[in-house]
Scaffold this motif. Structure first.
Motif, PDB file in Angstrom:
ATOM      1  N   GLN A 212      22.229  83.348  32.402  1.00 59.59           N
ATOM      2  CA  GLN A 212      22.514  84.481  31.528  1.00 59.59           C
ATOM      3  C   GLN A 212      23.562  85.410  32.156  1.00 59.59           C
ATOM      4  O   GLN A 212      23.634  85.542  33.366  1.00 59.59           O
ATOM      5  N   PRO A 213      24.390  86.022  31.336  1.00 59.33           N
ATOM      6  CA  PRO A 213      25.434  86.899  31.880  1.00 59.33           C
ATOM      7  C   PRO A 213      24.870  88.218  32.404  1.00 59.33           C
ATOM      8  O   PRO A 213      23.804  88.663  31.997  1.00 59.33           O
ATOM      9  N   LEU A 214      25.585  88.801  33.324  1.00 65.10           N
ATOM     10  CA  LEU A 214      25.300  90.145  33.819  1.00 65.10           C
ATOM     11  C   LEU A 214      26.422  91.018  33.274  1.00 65.10           C
ATOM     12  O   LEU A 214      27.602  90.697  33.431  1.00 65.10           O
TER      13      LEU A 214
ATOM     14  N   ILE B 116      30.172  90.745  33.827  1.00 66.53           N
ATOM     15  CA  ILE B 116      30.624  90.704  35.218  1.00 66.53           C
ATOM     16  C   ILE B 116      30.658  89.247  35.638  1.00 66.53           C
ATOM     17  O   ILE B 116      31.565  88.801  36.327  1.00 66.53           O
ATOM     18  N   PHE B 117      29.657  88.489  35.191  1.00 61.87           N
ATOM     19  CA  PHE B 117      29.618  87.042  35.351  1.00 61.87           C
ATOM     20  C   PHE B 117      29.532  86.442  33.972  1.00 61.87           C
ATOM     21  O   PHE B 117      28.755  86.901  33.153  1.00 61.87           O
TER      22      PHE B 117
ATOM     23  N   GLU C 164      27.769  82.645  38.137  1.00 56.86           N
ATOM     24  CA  GLU C 164      27.384  83.622  39.149  1.00 56.86           C
ATOM     25  C   GLU C 164      27.502  83.124  40.584  1.00 56.86           C
ATOM     26  O   GLU C 164      27.468  83.917  41.501  1.00 56.86           O
ATOM     27  N   GLY C 165      27.659  81.836  40.831  1.00 58.61           N
ATOM     28  CA  GLY C 165      27.803  81.337  42.196  1.00 58.61           C
ATOM     29  C   GLY C 165      29.231  81.000  42.581  1.00 58.61           C
ATOM     30  O   GLY C 165      29.492  80.594  43.704  1.00 58.61           O
ATOM     31  N   ALA C 166      30.181  81.174  41.669  1.00 57.20           N
ATOM     32  CA  ALA C 166      31.566  80.783  41.935  1.00 57.20           C
ATOM     33  C   ALA C 166      32.274  81.723  42.896  1.00 57.20           C
ATOM     34  O   ALA C 166      33.232  81.334  43.551  1.00 57.20           O
TER      35      ALA C 166
ATOM     36  N   VAL D  70      35.936  96.078  35.013  1.00 61.25           N
ATOM     37  CA  VAL D  70      35.132  95.438  33.975  1.00 61.25           C
ATOM     38  C   VAL D  70      34.713  96.534  33.007  1.00 61.25           C
ATOM     39  O   VAL D  70      34.067  97.512  33.391  1.00 61.25           O
ATOM     40  N   HIS D  71      35.081  96.381  31.748  1.00 59.03           N
ATOM     41  CA  HIS D  71      34.790  97.389  30.732  1.00 59.03           C
ATOM     42  C   HIS D  71      33.328  97.333  30.296  1.00 59.03           C
ATOM     43  O   HIS D  71      32.686  96.283  30.381  1.00 59.03           O
TER      44      HIS D  71
END
Length: 172
Positions: free
Chosen positions: A86-88, A36-37, A42-44, A30-31
């Protein structure tokens, strides 16, 4: 080279479980600045940060090695970085290993003796329902009873957002 047994909450788990999970892990790069999510995903999959640093929108940081969402994937702990939508993001280049949530659940079912160790690690040792005190009939029962119930319970794990239907069920 870290193995899954070196990463909480899997530290102390039996070698058989760690070996099974290691076989299922799919690593990806992951750049910096990339999610990351994605939002709401996030639960997948169980996601393990093997190398690098992850950062949330509110500035919280996670350094490798860590299982980013084990408790959330199991449904026993809230999302660790604020609102679960929200994304991480990767602060710098990261190596993330993932196991699809359904495969993670099926693998854990093969090792029922390890489930409580993982749940305890994900919840800080809290093995009773988080909201039990809010239910009037249960409010005075206390932590020891819930801990005993959790230890004696038969566990069937389902990934979050999975619909579960028992065919031919009559409300049992």
């Amino acid at each position: 080279n870290r193995g899954i047994a070196d990463i909480p909450p899997f530290t102390g788990c039996c070698p058989g479980l760690c070996k099974q999970l290691s076989v299922l892990l799919r690593r990806r790069l992951v750049h910096a600045g990339s999610p990351i999510f994605g939002e709401g995903s996030e639960g997948a999959a169980l996601s393990i940060l093997y190398e690098g640093v992850a950062v949330s929108a509110d500035g919280q940081r996670w350094k490798a090695p860590t299982a980013l969402n084990a408790g959330f994937t199991l449904g026993v702990a809230p999302c660790r970085w604020g609102d679960s939508g929200q994304p991480l993001l990767a602060e710098r280049v990261c190596i993330v290993a993932e196991i699809e949530a359904a495969r993670f659940s099926r693998t854990l079912q093969q090792f029922p003796g390890e489930v409580m160790k993982i749940v305890a690690a994900c919840t800080g040792g809290q093995l009773w329902p988080f909201d039990a005190a809010n239910v009037p009939a249960l409010s005075g029962l206390g932590k020891p009873l819930f801990s005993q119930m959790m230890q004696a319970s038969e566990w069937i794990l389902y990934p979050p957002r999975q619909t579960v239907v028992k065919q031919g069920s009559a409300g049992d």
